[in-house]
Design an enzyme around this catalytic site. Structure first.
Site, PDB file in Angstrom:
ATOM      1  N   GLU A   1      -4.632   7.063   5.179  1.00 12.70           N
ATOM      2  CA  GLU A   1      -4.277   7.157   3.752  1.00 12.70           C
ATOM      3  C   GLU A   1      -5.250   8.026   2.941  1.00 12.70           C
ATOM      4  O   GLU A   1      -5.840   7.578   1.963  1.00 12.70           O
ATOM      5  CB  GLU A   1      -4.174   5.751   3.149  1.00 12.70           C
ATOM      6  CG  GLU A   1      -3.097   4.910   3.789  1.00 12.70           C
ATOM      7  CD  GLU A   1      -3.002   3.508   3.208  1.00 12.70           C
ATOM      8  OE1 GLU A   1      -3.738   3.211   2.235  1.00 12.70           O
ATOM      9  OE2 GLU A   1      -2.195   2.706   3.718  1.00 12.70           O
TER      10      GLU A   1
ATOM     11  N   GLU B   1       3.835   1.557  11.313  1.00 10.86           N
ATOM     12  CA  GLU B   1       3.798   0.298  10.560  1.00 10.86           C
ATOM     13  C   GLU B   1       5.182  -0.059  10.015  1.00 10.86           C
ATOM     14  O   GLU B   1       5.347  -0.440   8.865  1.00 10.86           O
ATOM     15  CB  GLU B   1       2.784   0.387   9.409  1.00 10.86           C
ATOM     16  CG  GLU B   1       1.383   0.768   9.851  1.00 10.86           C
ATOM     17  CD  GLU B   1       0.380   0.846   8.711  1.00 10.86           C
ATOM     18  OE1 GLU B   1       0.624   0.241   7.632  1.00 10.86           O
ATOM     19  OE2 GLU B   1      -0.661   1.509   8.885  1.00 10.86           O
TER      20      GLU B   1
END
Length: 421
Positions: free
Chosen positions: A224, A332
């Protein structure tokens, strides 16, 4: 699927046997089950379960007997439906995995994992705060439990994550005097802090990769780092404020040096289907590759909902990174019942129409992934069943059901949509 043969017993004969059996039941109705309590009837399926998939088992896991079924009905009725293994259905396509916590390596969840997945990732146990709460201090036990479970059952492993702006202990970002590096204004001290931070990062990555390099093949090295709304499109984390993109280079190089050429190293992010974020990530990766930074692939988190994003945008993003010669992994995956900014709650029982919408969408996504299997090397769910999901408390506490298995670990319509091909 179980196929029942036609019942060839004549109607009069069946009726006679049923009358006799009913009389026997009336005589037995005053009797008790062992222990003095009346034997419980089998539970009926809940609103979101079909009769075929409803668990008909006692708390101890043994089949519950029906006090009202005739011998013929018992002979004809199919038993609890055993779902075919999920990973086995995708043996010719890519591994199927799930995120786990250490305590899920025992008990009912462990059994579900052993049957249906061949790939694992730690949900939290391998993040920096879990492994290195203080400089030079490592707590490996929780991560080791997941590694041991995977090895014992022939499962592959991903590592998540070496570097992240969240769940990273503060000691990384403190200068020699204990002050916050990010607050330093003196140019020389800022440069010294940058070197210190990168040295700490190199040491940390080296220690972790050295421990698990023989057990874990795929690694989220950085997580991220893209945020289109921040300056330069890079997330304004302490990592970036102190080192620029130096922390990305350092982490990947240290991982390659410690782990060798066989490890697959990924840069992982959410929202990679969004063109603005995807393109900024593409630019960063392209720049890193030009500098010789050893990036092998892109991890696409793929936290999605019933409406967004489009399947086409998910595939387009993987195609874009594939042109750089990079691998893609869905890392995910889950599917919220709620669209962005919707804070409503469907209530304690998920309506059947919502479960069917979820099934159709999961089916569409996996059909596209099968069709373009050359683009990716694995799909990792962020959990295995609805009884354990981060979405139950994010962004608010409410009913969520993002997985292929329900709270009772029974396959949902989404499971059928993903495996029925």
């Amino acid at each position: 699927m179980t196929v029942r043969q036609n019942n060839r017993t004549s109607t009069p004969a069946r009726l006679a046997r049923s009358i006799v059996f009913a009389a026997a039941l009336l005589w037995l109705s005053g009797c008790s089950a062992p222990g003095g309590d009346a034997a419980p009837a089998a539970p009926s399926p809940g609103p979101q379960e079909s009769a075929a998939s409803s668990p008909a088992a006692s708390p101890a896991g043994t089949p519950a007997a029906s006090a009202t079924a005739s011998p013929e009905a018992a002979a004809e009725a199919p038993g609890p439906q055993e779902a075919a293994p999920l990973a086995a259905a995708y043996a010719d396509y890519f591994p199927i995995g799930a995120a786990v916590e250490p305590d899920q390596t025992e008990g009912a969840t462990a059994e579900l994992l052993k049957k249906h997945v061949n790939w694992l990732v730690a949900e939290n146990a391998m993040k920096p705060d879990a492994i290195a709460p203080a400089e030079g201090t490592f707590t490996w036990e929780r991560a080791d439990r997941i590694v041991a479970f995977a090895k014992a059952h022939g499962m592959g492993l991903r590592f998540h994550t070496l570097v992240w702006h969240s769940q990273t202990p503060e000691w990384f970002f403190r200068d020699e005097a204990g002050g916050a590096m990010v607050d330093e204004t003196d140019a020389k001290k800022r440069e010294a802090n940058k070197k210190l931070l990168l040295k700490r990062l190199d040491s940390y990555v080296t220690a972790v990769v050295s421990r698990y390099k023989d057990d874990i093949s795929s690694w989220d090295v950085v997580n991220e780092v893209i945020e289109p709304g921040d300056p330069d499109g890079m997330r304004a984390s302490d990592w970036y404020k102190i080192t620029g993109t130096g922390f990305i280079e350092t982490a990947f190089r240290a991982a390659r040096k410690a782990g060798g050429p066989e490890l697959k190293l990924y840069i992982n992010d959410y929202g990679t289907d969004n063109p603005e974020k995807r393109d900024r990530l593409y630019e960063l990766v392209q720049d890193m590759l030009a500098k010789g930074v050893p990036i092998d692939g892109v991890g696409h988190q793929t936290h999605i909902n019933l409406e967004y994003p489009s399947v086409e945008s998910i595939i387009e993003s993987m195609e874009k990174f594939h042109t750089l010669g990079l691998d893609n992994q869905i890392t995910e995956l889950d599917m919220s019942l709620y669209v962005y900014n919707d804070l409503s709650d469907v209530g304690p029982v998920v309506p059947e129409d919502i479960l069917q919408r979820q099934a159709a969408r999961y089916g569409e996504i996996f059909a596209a992934l099968r069709d373009r299997k050359e683009l990716l090397s694995g799909v990792m769910f962020w959990g295995i069943a609805d009884d354990h999901t981060w979405l139950s408390t994010f962004p608010v506490e409410r009913t969520e059901a993002p997985m292929l298995f329900d709270r009772q670990h029974q396959p949902k319509p989404a499971f059928q949509a993903v495996t029925d091909f």
